[in-house]
Motif scaffolding. Structure first.
Motif, mmCIF file in Angstrom:
data_model
loop_
_atom_site.group_PDB
_atom_site.id
_atom_site.type_symbol
_atom_site.label_atom_id
_atom_site.label_comp_id
_atom_site.label_asym_id
_atom_site.label_seq_id
_atom_site.Cartn_x
_atom_site.Cartn_y
_atom_site.Cartn_z
ATOM 1 N N PRO A 253 0.812 -1.233 0.000
ATOM 2 C CA PRO A 253 0.000 0.000 0.000
ATOM 3 C C PRO A 253 0.842 1.279 0.000
ATOM 4 N N LEU A 254 1.419 1.603 -1.171
ATOM 5 C CA LEU A 254 2.261 2.801 -1.273
ATOM 6 C C LEU A 254 1.414 4.072 -1.268
ATOM 7 N N ARG A 255 1.850 5.070 -0.531
ATOM 8 C CA ARG A 255 1.162 6.379 -0.537
ATOM 9 C C ARG A 255 2.226 7.482 -0.505
ATOM 10 N N GLY A 256 1.887 8.612 -1.115
ATOM 11 C CA GLY A 256 2.771 9.792 -1.053
ATOM 12 C C GLY A 256 4.225 9.442 -1.309
ATOM 13 N N PRO A 257 5.088 9.830 -0.365
ATOM 14 C CA PRO A 257 6.520 9.651 -0.598
ATOM 15 C C PRO A 257 7.033 8.224 -0.330
ATOM 16 N N ASP A 258 6.161 7.280 -0.071
ATOM 17 C CA ASP A 258 6.610 5.921 0.283
ATOM 18 C C ASP A 258 7.503 5.326 -0.802
ATOM 19 N N ARG A 259 8.357 4.433 -0.403
ATOM 20 C CA ARG A 259 9.324 3.873 -1.351
ATOM 21 C C ARG A 259 9.525 2.378 -1.095
ATOM 22 N N ILE A 260 9.580 1.616 -2.207
ATOM 23 C CA ILE A 260 9.993 0.206 -2.110
ATOM 24 C C ILE A 260 11.479 0.137 -2.428
ATOM 25 N N ILE A 261 12.237 -0.536 -1.576
ATOM 26 C CA ILE A 261 13.641 -0.824 -1.896
ATOM 27 C C ILE A 261 13.787 -2.347 -1.905
ATOM 28 N N PHE A 262 14.152 -2.897 -3.074
ATOM 29 C CA PHE A 262 14.362 -4.342 -3.145
ATOM 30 C C PHE A 262 15.727 -4.671 -2.553
ATOM 31 N N VAL A 263 15.746 -5.687 -1.696
ATOM 32 C CA VAL A 263 17.019 -6.064 -1.065
ATOM 33 C C VAL A 263 17.415 -7.451 -1.546
ATOM 34 N N ASN A 264 18.712 -7.652 -1.654
ATOM 35 C CA ASN A 264 19.211 -8.946 -2.081
ATOM 36 C C ASN A 264 19.777 -9.710 -0.885
ATOM 37 N N VAL A 265 19.288 -10.939 -0.725
ATOM 38 C CA VAL A 265 19.736 -11.730 0.433
ATOM 39 C C VAL A 265 20.424 -13.019 -0.001
ATOM 40 N N ASP A 266 21.061 -12.962 -1.185
ATOM 41 C CA ASP A 266 21.861 -14.122 -1.588
ATOM 42 C C ASP A 266 22.934 -14.383 -0.537
ATOM 43 N N ASP A 267 23.496 -13.308 -0.008
ATOM 44 C CA ASP A 267 24.357 -13.422 1.183
ATOM 45 C C ASP A 267 23.531 -12.959 2.368
ATOM 46 N N GLU A 268 23.711 -13.589 3.514
ATOM 47 C CA GLU A 268 22.975 -13.154 4.693
ATOM 48 C C GLU A 268 23.476 -11.759 5.112
ATOM 49 N N PRO A 269 22.644 -10.991 5.825
ATOM 50 C CA PRO A 269 22.925 -9.563 6.033
ATOM 51 C C PRO A 269 24.301 -9.251 6.649
ATOM 52 N N LYS A 270 24.912 -8.251 6.057
ATOM 53 C CA LYS A 270 26.203 -7.758 6.554
ATOM 54 C C LYS A 270 26.002 -6.347 7.092
ATOM 55 N N THR A 271 26.870 -5.951 8.015
ATOM 56 C CA THR A 271 26.792 -4.589 8.548
ATOM 57 C C THR A 271 26.985 -3.573 7.418
ATOM 58 N N SER A 272 27.857 -3.890 6.451
ATOM 59 C CA SER A 272 28.117 -2.932 5.368
ATOM 60 C C SER A 272 26.845 -2.707 4.535
ATOM 61 N N TYR A 273 26.068 -3.742 4.341
ATOM 62 C CA TYR A 273 24.839 -3.610 3.549
ATOM 63 C C TYR A 273 23.797 -2.775 4.311
ATOM 64 N N VAL A 274 23.708 -3.019 5.608
ATOM 65 C CA VAL A 274 22.779 -2.229 6.441
ATOM 66 C C VAL A 274 23.142 -0.746 6.359
ATOM 67 N N ASP A 275 24.430 -0.454 6.449
ATOM 68 C CA ASP A 275 24.866 0.946 6.426
ATOM 69 C C ASP A 275 24.594 1.591 5.062
ATOM 70 N N GLU A 276 24.804 0.796 4.016
ATOM 71 C CA GLU A 276 24.562 1.299 2.666
ATOM 72 C C GLU A 276 23.066 1.632 2.483
ATOM 73 N N LEU A 277 22.203 0.734 2.936
ATOM 74 C CA LEU A 277 20.754 0.979 2.807
ATOM 75 C C LEU A 277 20.339 2.209 3.622
ATOM 76 N N THR A 278 20.891 2.311 4.819
ATOM 77 C CA THR A 278 20.543 3.442 5.690
ATOM 78 C C THR A 278 20.969 4.759 5.038
ATOM 79 N N GLU A 279 22.184 4.765 4.489
ATOM 80 C CA GLU A 279 22.686 5.998 3.848
ATOM 81 C C GLU A 279 21.863 6.360 2.618
ATOM 82 N N THR A 280 21.459 5.358 1.860
ATOM 83 C CA THR A 280 20.619 5.619 0.685
ATOM 84 C C THR A 280 19.337 6.333 1.112
#
Ligand code: NAD
Ligand code: ZN
Length: 365
Positions: A61-88
């Motif tokens: 249910p997207l509204r207004g400024p909402d955003r979908i970000i597709f994430v890739n989990v071929d590798d299990e989550p890394k701190t670097s990926y979390v930081d990259e998503l947060t910065e984006t």
């Protein structure tokens, strides 16, 4: 009279369960849209990005400024990926998001928890790997599982591989504010993956029930969840809607059980496999558990029956040809997890769990 303090467990704020309840997400989020200029961020497993047979995306249910970000989990989550998503997210939006919604398996739910925490806690996620290091409450965050078994939807951790170790961000703030448990969303997950993730739940129950940290709270959840796993993986002739519902509840209850006890030997060894070889959590647990007759004899026998009934493959020989240093790395990771060993074997665990013992277990995997 002396007493030992009991853990004051943070539980999820709200949950909705039922086939089709994903449709209620719009209404649920509506009440949390505190700032119209700010988005809700939907972190969605990219397996759903172009999958016509599983159209979850068009239901978001997207509204207004909402955003979908597709994430890739071929590798299990890394701190670097979390930081990259947060910065984006921080680069793109000047306003702090109203919330983060994770739609996927344990990996995606963990990413959602971690990003929700990092939006309000500066300095990068590796800094917070450990227990209760998070200072500020996360933004509102919601779990929408599409695989069941990890219990990530209920736990107070998000498991991340960082530069130095694989360790969770464990805190009360990590716990989701809302769960949306719609069995329709886990329907059609690939058979092997469904089994590996389902066995994560089964193994949570075994390690809780056979651990020294067991108490009536954990026992109540684990006994029921283990029974549900048996019903779906052992006793049913074929997979159906009822199986999805039962597995979804098993995951929840298995998660609640370990939240108040601890996991054990299979998880400790599986973390070593994951750190060195990148073995995913569910399958790593299966590979380890299959070698643990001496610790959990009856449950390992039952696990093998389930493997047979379900006709799934448990990979073998993954440690063949590893060097002494590589074995040592896995042993270091496993031994670091002291509470798991203490739960499994009691305070004298060091008498039996030697480096040689772990090496011989890993060599068989
Ligand atoms: P996962 O999220 O890693 O996903 C496994 C695979 O299944 C991926 O390829 C994914 O794209 C795919 N997938 C997900 N849903 C699907 C669907 N409905 N249909 C088809 N494919 C689908 O798997 P998992 O076993 O749920 O989670 C494992 C992760 O959870 C690990 O990163 C582990 O560290 C973490 N974990 C966290 C906790 C916690 O308490 N936070 C507990 C246990 C495990
Ligand atoms: Zn697990």
């Amino acid at each position: 009279m002396t007493s030992v303090d009991s853990r004051n467990l943070q539980v999820t704020g709200k949950l909705v369960f039922g086939r089709g309840c994903f449709n209620q997400l719009d209404e649920i989020l509506g009440k949390k849209r505190l700032n119209d200029e700010a988005p809700f961020i939907f972190l969605v497993d990219d397996v759903f990005e172009s999958n016509p047979s599983r159209d979850i995306v068009s239901l978001i249910p997207l509204r207004g400024p909402d955003r979908i970000i597709f994430v890739n989990v071929d590798d299990e989550p890394k701190t670097s990926y979390v930081d990259e998503l947060t910065e984006t997210i921080q680069r793109e939006f000047s306003e702090l998001p109203n919330g983060v919604i994770g739609i996927g398996g344990g990996s995606t739910m963990d990413l959602a928890k971690a990003v929700a925490l990092m939006l309000t806690n500066p300095g990068g996620s590796a800094k917070y790997q450990g227990w209760d290091l998070i200072k500020n409450p996360a933004v509102y965050h919601v779990a929408v599982p599409t695989l069941s078994g990890t219990g990530a939807e209920v736990s107070r951790t998000t498991v991340l591989t960082g530069p130095e170790r694989k360790l969770g961000l464990n805190s009360d703030y990590t716990v989701f504010d809302q769960m949306v448990l719609d069995p329709e969303l886990i329907k059609g997950a690939p058979k092997n993956q469904r089994f590996y993730t389902g066995m994560d739940c089964y193994i949570h129950c075994v390690e809780s029930l056979e651990g020294t940290y067991l108490n009536a709270f954990s026992r109540a959840f684990a006994e029921k969840a283990k029974q549900l796993c048996r019903e779906v993986f052992l006793e049913k002739e074929s997979w159906d809607d009822d199986s999805d519902e039962k597995l979804m509840m098993a995951s929840y209850m298995g998660g609640m059980s370990i939240a108040y006890s601890q996991v054990g030997v299979a998880h400790a060894l599986s973390y070593g496999l994951s750190y060195l070889l990148g073995t995913h959590h569910g399958v790593g647990n299966c590979i380890a558990f299959d070698q643990l007759d001496e610790f959990y004899p009856e449950s390992v026998a039952e696990f093998r029956q389930m493997v047979e009934v379900q006709g799934v493959d448990i990979p073998g020989g993954i440690c063949a040809g590893l060097s002494v240093e590589q074995f040592d790395t896995m042993i270091d990771v496993a031994l670091f997890l002291e509470p798991l060993w203490e739960n499994a074997l009691g305070s004298n665990w060091r008498e039996t769990i030697t480096r040689e013992k772990l090496r011989s277990l890993y060599e068989r995997m």
